[in-house]
Design a protein around this motif. Structure first.
Motif, PDB file in Angstrom:
ATOM      1  N   ILE A   1       2.519  -0.920   3.885  1.00 11.29           N
ATOM      2  CA  ILE A   1       2.674  -2.248   4.482  1.00 11.29           C
ATOM      3  C   ILE A   1       4.156  -2.597   4.608  1.00 11.29           C
ATOM      4  CG2 ILE A   1       2.169  -4.711   4.189  1.00 11.29           C
ATOM      5  CD1 ILE A   1      -0.452  -3.833   2.844  1.00 11.29           C
ATOM      6  N   LEU A   2       4.944  -2.206   3.607  1.00 10.08           N
ATOM      7  CA  LEU A   2       6.388  -2.456   3.734  1.00 10.08           C
ATOM      8  C   LEU A   2       6.936  -1.720   4.952  1.00 10.08           C
ATOM      9  CD1 LEU A   2       7.871  -2.388   0.121  1.00 10.08           C
ATOM     10  CD2 LEU A   2       7.707  -4.319   1.652  1.00 10.08           C
TER      11      LEU A   2
ATOM     12  N   LEU B   1      14.297  -4.093  -1.310  1.00  7.82           N
ATOM     13  CA  LEU B   1      12.976  -4.043  -1.930  1.00  7.82           C
ATOM     14  C   LEU B   1      12.291  -2.700  -1.663  1.00  7.82           C
ATOM     15  CD1 LEU B   1      11.053  -6.093  -3.402  1.00  7.82           C
ATOM     16  CD2 LEU B   1       9.933  -6.327  -1.209  1.00  7.82           C
TER      17      LEU B   1
ATOM     18  N   GLN C   1      -0.243   1.766  -0.825  1.00 13.70           N
ATOM     19  CA  GLN C   1      -0.611   0.661   0.047  1.00 13.70           C
ATOM     20  C   GLN C   1       0.618  -0.229   0.299  1.00 13.70           C
ATOM     21  OE1 GLN C   1      -3.467   0.346   1.454  1.00 13.70           O
ATOM     22  NE2 GLN C   1      -4.438  -1.631   1.154  1.00 13.70           N
ATOM     23  N   VAL C   2       1.339  -0.522  -0.798  1.00 15.39           N
ATOM     24  CA  VAL C   2       2.534  -1.361  -0.678  1.00 15.39           C
ATOM     25  C   VAL C   2       3.568  -0.679   0.223  1.00 15.39           C
ATOM     26  CG1 VAL C   2       4.518  -2.247  -1.987  1.00 15.39           C
ATOM     27  CG2 VAL C   2       2.215  -2.639  -2.824  1.00 15.39           C
TER      28      VAL C   2
ATOM     29  N   VAL D   1       5.933  -3.675   8.053  1.00 13.57           N
ATOM     30  CA  VAL D   1       6.708  -4.882   8.381  1.00 13.57           C
ATOM     31  C   VAL D   1       8.173  -4.554   8.636  1.00 13.57           C
ATOM     32  CG1 VAL D   1       5.166  -6.527   7.255  1.00 13.57           C
ATOM     33  CG2 VAL D   1       7.078  -5.584   5.972  1.00 13.57           C
TER      34      VAL D   1
ATOM     35  N   VAL E   1      14.732  -7.122   2.393  1.00 18.82           N
ATOM     36  CA  VAL E   1      13.551  -6.259   2.495  1.00 18.82           C
ATOM     37  C   VAL E   1      13.948  -4.794   2.313  1.00 18.82           C
ATOM     38  CG1 VAL E   1      11.670  -5.512   4.015  1.00 18.82           C
ATOM     39  CG2 VAL E   1      12.244  -7.922   3.849  1.00 18.82           C
TER      40      VAL E   1
END
Lengths: 174, 454
Positions: B223-224, B175, B219-220, B227, B172
């Motif tokens: 949210i990343l 990413l 947005q991505v 999390v 993650v």
């Protein structure tokens, strides 16, 4: 989004000027193809009348999938396929599921959502992007207007862009 | 619309314009490697090569080359693992937690900090792979179908949780780091020619910076970040459970998860400071990583250092208050036994040294910050060493009491991790944008000297 045809490209120097101009330009009945900016300008999506992104729903669904897969994996391995008696304790106890299930949830959320984003935004290696002006990744804000899709005359649109603070306007065929 | 606060000091100094940001950051990527870089890179590669030799010996001869013995079954390997993974935490904390809190000062340090996270987790992972001994069988840690009937991994074990936590964390983090870098890679692509245009073109994934893409991108990122925040807390919590769920006196404590997380953030920020102070000097990024950034990081170091200090004292108190003889002995032995020097170094480096940052002069002094940041990391290494070795070296049977002496292979494998870390970091610093240009540009209007005046 088909990107072909004749475009009128307006270049702006300032994000606040851009934000207001976009509203005015749309108000005058000009359809904007897309605005390209070097960094995210907050409120620009609303000024352009874009709907909110639903990628959060995708993220939630992938997260749920990851969670279900995580629980299923641990339960089927520890509880069904090969139950182990460790000190007489339950062989599939819920509390020990939590860490691995959580990690599966996060992994699926992150990768599922990001890969979806890459696919819908066509962000894939090997493609060549349509750049109306290379400065849009540096310090300029670019409004691209597709001429075939607008009823207004070229001169009229040109004038609207200039009146709204565009520092430079040119035609470009893609 | 951005609101300009007249009170806050600017985050970007010297009145940089958007174009200056692009130039200042891309310059490093586009220029030929400097002599200094070549020298530093060569040293890292040499360290890595020496480390590879030691690693080769570790693999071909076996873990017997380490200084481990029957009493002390874990020593430098796990110390180094926990140390590196702890260092990694700051990157995620800066990019994810500070994003959620909308802290603008994160923008100029998040990229390098995240890169540091990834490389630190590489190093941590390498110790996990090493310490299993037969590294080529490390895939046995994964729940894979196998030829031994349907024997699966034991999900009751925190060590298996760790496999999932560390691998998820690494994936993650990569990413998050990469998604954040795509717009900047596009900036470099548009400036590049020839082969580098092809390379950065492929790396930048067709990015053109359209408003719709930015909307989704934000947005991505959000949210990343959302999390990653519980993820980063879960990782060190699970690492601490490797110890806390065992029944070894000195390890079996419920305070471990929060104490380890605070310690991780503490050492991570120290490492970010060590790296950024050098990077800003060498790449002349003083206008982006200002004294205010350094001060903010020092404040977090003081906070987490104090939490760690309170945890040390609480641990000691509970050991006495529990009335458990073994637990009490373990702690008294830590402080006054043969490893008293490790305990004393830990206390001095972690609890006392960051308290100097209460003085404004010291926390705004670059040389002092640099020295303390290194001291903190030495202290945090000793903390893990103290927890691991001092809890093990005097077990229940006094005839097995012993000491741990590292061999050249223990040291060599540690050197390997430094070689790996700095080789990766120098490659990153040369070939990728060290500062998140897009994000710095987005705060320029509200946080630059020049624009505040106009």
């Amino acid at each position: 989004m088909s990107v072909q045809g004749k475009f009128l490209v307006g270049i702006f120097d300032d994000e606040d000027v851009l934000l207001h101009s976009v509203e005015h330009i749309r108000h005058e009945g000009v359809k904007i193809h897309e605005v390209f900016t070097p960094f995210p300008v907050h409120g620009l999506d609303r000024a352009l009348g874009y709907e909110r992104s639903r990628i959060d729903i995708v993220a939630f669904m992938f997260g749920t999938l990851g969670m279900i897969l995580g629980i299923t994996m641990i339960y089927s391995m520890m509880g069904i396929d090969w139950p182990m008696n460790i000190g007489g304790k339950p062989n599939a106890a819920i509390p020990i599921f939590i860490p691995v299930t959580f990690e599966c949830t996060v992994l699926f959320t992150a990768y599922g959502m990001t890969l979806t984003f890459f696919v819908i935004a066509k962000l894939l290696p090997g493609l060549t992007p349509v750049m109306f002006d290379p400065r849009s990744t540096d310090d300029k804000f670019i409004v691209a207007i597709q001429l075939d899709r607008n009823h207004l005359a070229l001169d009229k649109i040109n004038q609207i862009l200039k009146d709204n603070g565009a520092s430079e306007v040119f035609e470009k065929e893609v | 619309m951005q609101v300009t606060s007249p009170v806050r000091a600017p985050l970007v100094t010297s009145g940089k314009k958007l174009h200056d940001v692009t130039n200042d950051i891309c310059k490093q990527v586009e220029g030929k490697p400097t002599k200094l870089w070549i020298v530093a890179f060569t040293i890292s590669v040499l360290l890595l090569l020496y480390g590879c030799f030691c690693l080769y010996k570790t693999w071909t001869v076996g873990l017997g080359v380490w200084g481990l013995n029957r009493t002390i079954g874990w020593a430098w390997d796990i110390t180094n693992f926990v140390w590196w993974v702890g260092i990694g935490h700051a990157g995620t904390l800066i990019s994810a937690v500070l994003l959620l809190f909308r802290q603008k000062w994160r923008t100029s340090i998040n990229r390098a900090a995240e890169a540091m996270t990834i490389f630190a987790v590489f190093c941590a992972g390498s110790f996990i792979l090493m310490h299993v001994g037969r590294t080529w069988l490390a895939h046995w840690c994964l729940p894979l179908p196998n030829t031994y009937g349907s024997l699966w991994v034991n999900f009751n074990s925190p060590l298996i949780w760790d496999v999932f936590a560390i691998s998820t964390y690494l994936s993650v983090s990569i990413l998050f780091w990469y998604v954040g870098m795509i717009p900047d890679l596009a900036t470099i692509r548009e400036r590049a020619t020839g082969i580098s245009r092809t390379v950065y073109g492929a790396l930048s994934f067709n990015w053109s910076g359209g408003a719709k893409d930015w909307q989704r991108y934000e947005q991505v990122s959000l949210i990343l970040a959302g999390v990653s925040t519980p993820l980063v807390l879960s990782v060190h919590t699970i690492v601490s459970m490797d110890f806390a769920t065992s029944v070894i006196p000195g390890w079996h404590t419920t305070i471990f998860p929060p104490y380890f997380v605070a310690g991780a953030i503490f050492s991570g920020f120290a490492m970010v400071l060590t790296l950024m102070l050098v990077t800003r000097k060498v790449f002349k990024l003083e206008d982006y990583v200002t004294v205010n950034h350094i001060e903010s990081m020092n404040k977090i170091i003081t906070l987490t250092g104090s939490i760690v200090g309170v945890a040390y004292i609480t641990e000691f108190f509970i050991a006495w208050y529990s009335g458990v003889e073994y637990e009490s002995y373990c702690f008294i032995n830590r402080a006054t036994g043969p490893y008293w020097w490790a305990y004393a170094s830990m206390m001095t480096c972690n609890v006392i040294s960051p308290q100097l940052f209460w003085f404004r002069k010291i926390r705004r002094n670059i040389a002092a910050t640099f020295v303390i940041s290194i001291i903190v990391n030495i202290g945090m290494w000793f903390e893990r060493f103290v927890i691991i070795v001092s809890s093990l070296h005097r077990d229940y049977l006094p005839s097995s009491w012993t000491m741990f002496y590292p061999t050249m292979y223990d040291i060599g494998d540690y050197i390997f991790s430094f070689g790996l870390f700095f080789t990766c970091f120098f490659l990153f610093a040369k070939y990728l944008p060290v500062i998140n240009m897009a994000e710095v540009k987005s705060i320029l209007k509200s946080s630059s000297v020049n624009n505040n005046k106009s």
